[in-house]
Enzyme design. Structure first.
Site, PDB file in Angstrom:
ATOM      1  N   ARG A   1       0.863  -1.184   0.000  1.00  0.00           N
ATOM      2  CA  ARG A   1       0.000   0.000   0.000  1.00  0.00           C
ATOM      3  C   ARG A   1       0.893   1.226   0.000  1.00  0.00           C
ATOM      4  O   ARG A   1       1.439   1.596   1.041  1.00  0.00           O
ATOM      5  CB  ARG A   1      -0.890  -0.042   1.252  1.00  0.00           C
ATOM      6  CG  ARG A   1      -2.106   0.861   1.178  1.00  0.00           C
ATOM      7  CD  ARG A   1      -2.730   1.010   2.562  1.00  0.00           C
ATOM      8  NE  ARG A   1      -1.915   1.875   3.378  1.00  0.00           N
ATOM      9  CZ  ARG A   1      -1.728   1.739   4.691  1.00  0.00           C
ATOM     10  NH1 ARG A   1      -2.306   0.777   5.352  1.00  0.00           N
ATOM     11  NH2 ARG A   1      -0.953   2.591   5.357  1.00  0.00           N
TER      12      ARG A   1
ATOM     13  N   HIS B   1      -3.709   4.492   4.426  1.00  0.00           N
ATOM     14  CA  HIS B   1      -4.841   3.569   4.507  1.00  0.00           C
ATOM     15  C   HIS B   1      -6.094   4.243   3.971  1.00  0.00           C
ATOM     16  O   HIS B   1      -6.878   3.637   3.237  1.00  0.00           O
ATOM     17  CB  HIS B   1      -5.058   3.129   5.951  1.00  0.00           C
ATOM     18  CG  HIS B   1      -6.333   2.380   6.151  1.00  0.00           C
ATOM     19  ND1 HIS B   1      -6.490   1.081   5.734  1.00  0.00           N
ATOM     20  CD2 HIS B   1      -7.523   2.756   6.679  1.00  0.00           C
ATOM     21  CE1 HIS B   1      -7.731   0.679   6.011  1.00  0.00           C
ATOM     22  NE2 HIS B   1      -8.368   1.679   6.583  1.00  0.00           N
TER      23      HIS B   1
ATOM     24  N   TYR C   1       3.693   5.364  11.633  1.00  0.00           N
ATOM     25  CA  TYR C   1       4.004   3.961  11.937  1.00  0.00           C
ATOM     26  C   TYR C   1       4.928   3.276  10.933  1.00  0.00           C
ATOM     27  O   TYR C   1       5.290   2.131  11.125  1.00  0.00           O
ATOM     28  CB  TYR C   1       2.710   3.144  12.085  1.00  0.00           C
ATOM     29  CG  TYR C   1       1.739   3.265  10.909  1.00  0.00           C
ATOM     30  CD1 TYR C   1       1.939   2.525   9.746  1.00  0.00           C
ATOM     31  CD2 TYR C   1       0.638   4.118  10.974  1.00  0.00           C
ATOM     32  CE1 TYR C   1       1.074   2.632   8.673  1.00  0.00           C
ATOM     33  CE2 TYR C   1      -0.239   4.234   9.900  1.00  0.00           C
ATOM     34  CZ  TYR C   1      -0.027   3.490   8.766  1.00  0.00           C
ATOM     35  OH  TYR C   1      -0.881   3.604   7.703  1.00  0.00           O
TER      36      TYR C   1
HETATM   37  C1  TPP Z   1     -14.209  -6.038  11.592  1.00  0.00           C
HETATM   38  C2  TPP Z   1     -13.513  -4.733  11.421  1.00  0.00           C
HETATM   39  N1  TPP Z   1     -12.597  -4.351  12.345  1.00  0.00           N
HETATM   40  C3  TPP Z   1     -11.962  -3.182  12.208  1.00  0.00           C
HETATM   41  C4  TPP Z   1     -12.216  -2.362  11.167  1.00  0.00           C
HETATM   42  C5  TPP Z   1     -11.468  -1.035  11.005  1.00  0.00           C
HETATM   43  N2  TPP Z   1     -10.523  -1.219   9.867  1.00  0.00           N
HETATM   44  C6  TPP Z   1     -10.869  -0.837   8.621  1.00  0.00           C
HETATM   45  S1  TPP Z   1      -9.741  -1.314   7.499  1.00  0.00           S
HETATM   46  C7  TPP Z   1      -8.755  -2.001   8.657  1.00  0.00           C
HETATM   47  C8  TPP Z   1      -7.469  -2.658   8.244  1.00  0.00           C
HETATM   48  C9  TPP Z   1      -7.728  -3.716   7.220  1.00  0.00           C
HETATM   49  O1  TPP Z   1      -6.510  -4.240   6.777  1.00  0.00           O
HETATM   50  P1  TPP Z   1      -6.446  -5.264   5.582  1.00  0.00           P
HETATM   51  O2  TPP Z   1      -7.453  -6.333   5.786  1.00  0.00           O
HETATM   52  O3  TPP Z   1      -5.037  -5.690   5.465  1.00  0.00           O
HETATM   53  O4  TPP Z   1      -6.916  -4.448   4.317  1.00  0.00           O
HETATM   54  P2  TPP Z   1      -6.263  -3.137   3.707  1.00  0.00           P
HETATM   55  O5  TPP Z   1      -6.933  -1.961   4.344  1.00  0.00           O
HETATM   56  O6  TPP Z   1      -4.801  -3.187   3.979  1.00  0.00           O
HETATM   57  O7  TPP Z   1      -6.569  -3.187   2.249  1.00  0.00           O
HETATM   58  C10 TPP Z   1      -9.302  -1.838   9.931  1.00  0.00           C
HETATM   59  C11 TPP Z   1      -8.678  -2.302  11.194  1.00  0.00           C
HETATM   60  C12 TPP Z   1     -13.211  -2.774  10.244  1.00  0.00           C
HETATM   61  N3  TPP Z   1     -13.560  -2.002   9.206  1.00  0.00           N
HETATM   62  N4  TPP Z   1     -13.817  -3.967  10.382  1.00  0.00           N
END
Ligand code: TPP
Ligand code: MG
Lengths: 351, 323
Positions: free
Chosen positions: A257, A261, A270
Site C-alpha cells: 500500500r 490507509h 508507523y
Molecule cells: C471487523 C472490522 N474491524 C476493524 C475495522 C477497522 N478497519 C478498517 S480497514 C482495517 C485494516 C484492514 O486491513 P487489511 O485487511 O489488510 O486491508 P487493507 O486496508 O490493507 O486493504 C481496519 C482495522 C473494520 N472495518 N472492520
C-alpha cells in the site's frame, strides 16, 4: 511455498513459461484500467483534501492485483469486493459517473447517499455491495458460488480481502466451507503488508498467507502483486479450475500500500519512508509499462495521451455529478424492506 | 385434517415450500441425515438430496454462506441449532443481511429465513434457553416472527419463506411437542405483521408471543374465576408488530400487562410498553406492567423461578385491577 510467481522480467519481457498471453488489445486495456484507477485515486484524494468529498481510501500500489484479478475473471463471475477496488468495478463496466456520484453521496448516487464513500455496488456487472466490516464478504462469496453449483450454473466468485482480513473468523469459515463444498471461488488476498498501522507479521505467524490454503484442502499460490500479468495468470488458472469443478484457490498477491490507509490516515506515524521508497521502485504501473514498451506497444506520446484522456474523463464526470443536490428525504425510508407500510405508521407521531 | 405439533408443522411447511419452489434450500448442523436435533427437518434430505446440507460447525459460516446463496437468488432456510449459539453469526445478520437492500439501493436483497429454537423451560441452562429476540428486533431490515401454535407455525413459516426480506423465525422449543392442532395440508399462509387475539376480554390486555402466550391464557383462565376478563393478544410477529391490534386492545381494556421471558431490561416488551404509553396513555386506568425474566443470566436449576408463569402473570393482573 515461498515461491513468488512472476511473469514480467526485469527487461520487460514476459517469461514465456508463465505468460498468460493476453492479446494486444487486452494488455492495453489492462494497463488503461490500472492507470484509470491510479488517476481516479489521486483526484479523489485531492477532492477529499479540498473538502468536496468526505472520505477516500486509495489503492495506490495495488492496481495490478485489483485490476488484474478482475480482468482474469469472466463477466458472468461474481465479484465480492473489500473496499479498495474501484478498478474492479470499472472493469465490470460501472460508469465513472455512478462511481464518483457514490463518493459524493448525492442525488445521483445509485445508493442514495446511504453509505460513506468507497462503498459502491454495480449489479449489472455482478459487482457486490460493499460492507466496511473487514472479512464479512468472504462467506458471502462462498455462498454465492456454492449456490451457483446447486443451480448448475457456470459461475464462480472472486473475493478480495486484505492481509488483515485473513485474521478474521469469516476468513476461516469462508475458506473452510469452500473447501468442504468445493465451491468455485477465487480467494484473492491483497497482502499489502499493512492493516492500517499493523504489519502483516502481527496478523499471522505463517510464513506466507498462501500456505493457509493447504489446511483447508486446496491450493494456495503466491504471486508478485506488482506484476499484473502474474496476477492475471494465477487468477485465470484459478478461475478455470473453479469452472471445471476443481473447487477453490487462494491467491496471495504480494503487494504494497504505497499511500495512506485512507484520507484519515497518516502513515508516517508507523512506517519508514525508506520502506515505501523501496516498494515504489516496483510500482505496478511502471512494471506493466516496461512490458508494453518492450513489446513496442507504448511510448511517451501514448502515455501522455492516455493521461490526458483519463484526466478529462474524470473531470467531466466530477462536473457532471458534483452539483447535484442531496438525495431526497423520502429515500431515507425506502429499501429497508421490500414493502413497509407500517414504518410510516410507526414513525408518524399521532395515530 | 391432519393433527400436527409444532415440529411437524415446521417440517410440513419446509417440505411443501421445497416442493413448490426449487430455490428453497436448507443448511445447518445435523439437519440432513439426523433431521435436526429437534427433528424439524426429518426426512427432507431423502426427498431433496441436493438441497439439504449438513454443514461444518460454524454459525457464522452457515449464515454467511446462506446470505451469499440468497444474494445469488436462492431462498435459503438455514437452521441454527439453538438461538444461544447464533452470536458468531450476529455480525453477518445485522451488518450484511439486514442492511443489504438498503445499502445497495435495492440492487441486492437477502430473502432468507433463519430458523432457530429459542426460550427456556427445557432444563438447558444459559446456553439452551435464552430468549434474545430483542437483539434482532433492534435491527431495521430484519423481520422477527415467533409462532405459538402449530397452525401458525406452518402459516407463518410459509409466509416467511416467500417473503423477500430476511426473517428471524424463532421457534418456542418448550412447546415443540406440547400439543397438536389441526393443520391443513397444502398451501397455508398466515400474514406476517398480524397479531391474533387468543381470548377476548374487557378488563385487562395481556400481550405475549411464543410460549408466553400459553402462560397468559392460563393466567387469564384464573382471572376469569375472579370475574376479570382478559384480552390475550399473541403478537406472532415482533417486527413488524401489529400496533393496531395492541392499541385496539388497550383502548378497550385500559390496562396492559406485557409478558416476555427475556431479561426484563430492554426486552421487546419494553417497546410494546413504550408504544402504548406514547399512543394510548389517555386510555389507561393503571400503569403498564411487565412480567419478564430477571436481569440475570438464565439459570439452570431455578429456571421455573426465572421464567414468567401463570402465578406471576395473575399477580400482575390483580395489581392492574386493584390500582
Ligand atoms: C471487523 C472490522 N474491524 C476493524 C475495522 C477497522 N478497519 C478498517 S480497514 C482495517 C485494516 C484492514 O486491513 P487489511 O485487511 O489488510 O486491508 P487493507 O486496508 O490493507 O486493504 C481496519 C482495522 C473494520 N472495518 N472492520
Ligand atoms: Mg492490508
Amino acid at each position: 511455498m515461498g515461491d513468488l510467481l512472476r511473469v514480467i522480467r526485469d527487461d520487460g519481457h514476459a517469461d514465456p513459461t508463465a505468460d498468460p498471453k493476453l492479446s494486444k488489445d487486452e494488455v492495453l486495456a489492462l494497463y488503461r484500467f490500472m492507470v484509470l484507477e491510479r488517476t481516479l485515486d489521486n483526484r479523489m484524494l485531492s477532492l477529499q483534501r479540498q473538502g468536496r468529498i468526505g472520505f477516500y481510501g486509495p489503492s495506490l500500489g495495488q492496481e495490478a492485483a485489483i485490476v488484474g484479478a478482475a480482468f482474469a475473471m469472466e463477466p458472468r463471475d461474481w465479484i465480492f469486493p473489500q473496499y479498495r477496488e474501484p478498478g474492479a468495478a470499472l472493469v465490470r463496466g460501472m460508469p465513472l459517473k455512478e462511481l464518483i456520484a457514490q463518493f459524493f453521496g448525492n442525488a445521483l448516487d445509485p445508493i442514495h447517499g446511504r453509505q460513506m464513500p468507497c462503498h459502491y455496488v454495480y449489479r449489472a456487472g455482478n459487482f457486490m455491495s460493499i460492507s466496511s466490516v473487514v472479512g464479512s464478504q468472504i462467506p458471502l462469496a462462498v455462498g454465492a458460488a456454492w449456490a451457483a453449483t446447486i443451480r448448475k450454473d457456470p459461475v464462480a466468485s472472486l473475493v478480495y480481502f486484505g492481509d488483515g482480513g485473513t485474521s478474521t473468523a469469516d476468513f476461516h469459515t469462508g475458506m473452510n466451507f469452500a473447501g468442504v463444498f468445493k465451491a468455485p471461488v477465487v480467494f484473492l488476498c491483497n497482502n499489502n503488508q499493512w492493516a492500517i498501522s499493523v504489519p502483516v507479521r502481527r496478523q499471522t505467524a505463517s510464513e506466507t498467507i498462501a500456505q493457509k490454503a493447504v489446511a483447508y484442502g486446496f491450493d494456495g499460490v503466491r504471486v508478485d502483486g506488482m506484476d499484473a500479468l502474474a496476477v492475471v495468470a494465477a487468477v485465470r488458472e484459478a478461475q478455470r479450475k473453479a469452472h471445471a469443478g476443481g473447487g477453490p484457490t487462494l491467491v496471495e498477491a504480494v503487494t504494497y500500500r504505497l499511500g495512506p490507509h485512507s484520507s484519515s490516515d497518516d502513515p508516517t506515524r508507523y512506517r519508514d519512508d525508506k520502506e515505501v521508497e523501496a516498494w515504489r521502485r516496483h510500482d505496478p504501473i511502471d512494471v506493466l509499462r516496461t512490458h508494453l514498451s518492450a513489446k513496442g506497444l507504448w511510448d511517451a506520446e501514448a502515455e501522455k495521451q492516455l493521461a490526458q484522456q483519463l484526466d478529462d474523463a474524470i473531470t467531466e464526470a466530477v462536473h457532471a455529478v458534483e452539483a447535484a443536490p442531496p438525495p431526497s428525504l423520502e429515500l431515507l425510508f425506502t429499501d429497508v424492506y421490500a414493502e413497509m407500510p407500517w414504518l410510516r405508521r410507526l414513525r408518524g407521531g399521532r395515530s | 385434517m391432519p393433527q400436527m405439533n409444532i415440529v411437524q408443522a415446521v417440517n410440513n411447511a419446509l417440505r411443501e415450500e421445497m416442493r413448490r419452489d426449487d430455490r428453497v434450500v436448507i443448511l445447518g448442523e445435523d439437519v440432513g441425515r439426523n433431521g435436526g436435533v429437534f427433528r424439524c427437518t426429518e426426512g427432507l434430505i431423502d426427498e431433496f438430496p441436493d438441497r439439504v446440507f449438513d454443514t461444518p460447525l460454524a454459525e457464522g459460516g452457515i449464515i454467511g454462506t446462506a446470505i451469499g446463496m440468497a444474494l445469488y437468488g436462492l431462498r435459503p432456510v438455514p437452521e441454527i441449532q439453538f438461538l444461544d449459539f447464533i452470536y458468531s453469526a450476529f455480525d453477518q445478520i445485522v451488518s450484511e443481511a439486514a442492511k443489504m437492500r438498503y445499502r445497495s439501493g435495492g440492487q441486492y436483497t437477502v430473502p432468507m429465513v433463519i430458523r432457530t429454537p429459542y426460550g427456556g423451560g427445557i432444563k438447558g441452562g444459559h446456553y439452551h434457553s435464552q430468549s434474545t429476540e430483542a437483539y434482532f428486533c433492534h435491527t431495521p431490515g430484519l423481520k422477527v416472527v415467533v409462532p405459538s401454535t402449530p397452525y401458525d407455525t406452518k402459516g407463518l413459516l410459509t409466509s416467511a419463506i416467500r417473503d423477500p426480506d430476511p426473517v428471524m423465525f424463532l421457534e418456542p422449543k418448550k412447546i415443540y411437542r406440547a400439543f397438536r392442532d389441526e393443520v391443513p395440508e397444502g398451501d397455508l399462509t398466515v400474514p406476517l405483521g398480524k397479531a391474533a387475539v387468543r381470548r377476548e376480554g374487557k378488563d385487562v390486555s395481556l400481550f405475549a408471543w411464543g410460549y408466553m402466550t400459553h402462560v397468559c391464557l392460563e393466567a387469564a383462565k384464573r382471572a376469569a374465576e375472579k370475574g376479570w376478563e382478559c384480552d390475550v393478544v399473541d403478537l406472532r410477529t415482533l417486527v413488524p408488530f401489529d400496533i393496531d391490534a395492541v392499541l385496539d386492545s388497550v383502548k378497550k381494556t385500559g390496562r396492559a400487562v406485557v409478558v416476555y421471558e427475556a431479561a426484563k431490561t430492554g426486552g421487546f416488551g419494553a417497546e410494546i410498553s413504550a408504544q402504548i404509553a406514547e399512543r394510548a396513555i389517555e386510555y389507561l386506568r393503571s400503569p403498564i406492567l411487565r412480567v419478564a425474566g430477571f436481569d440475570t443470566p438464565f439459570p439452570y436449576t431455578l429456571e421455573d423461578v426465572y421464567m414468567p408463569n401463570a402465578d406471576r402473570v395473575f399477580a400482575a393482573i390483580q395489581k392492574a385491577m386493584s390500582f
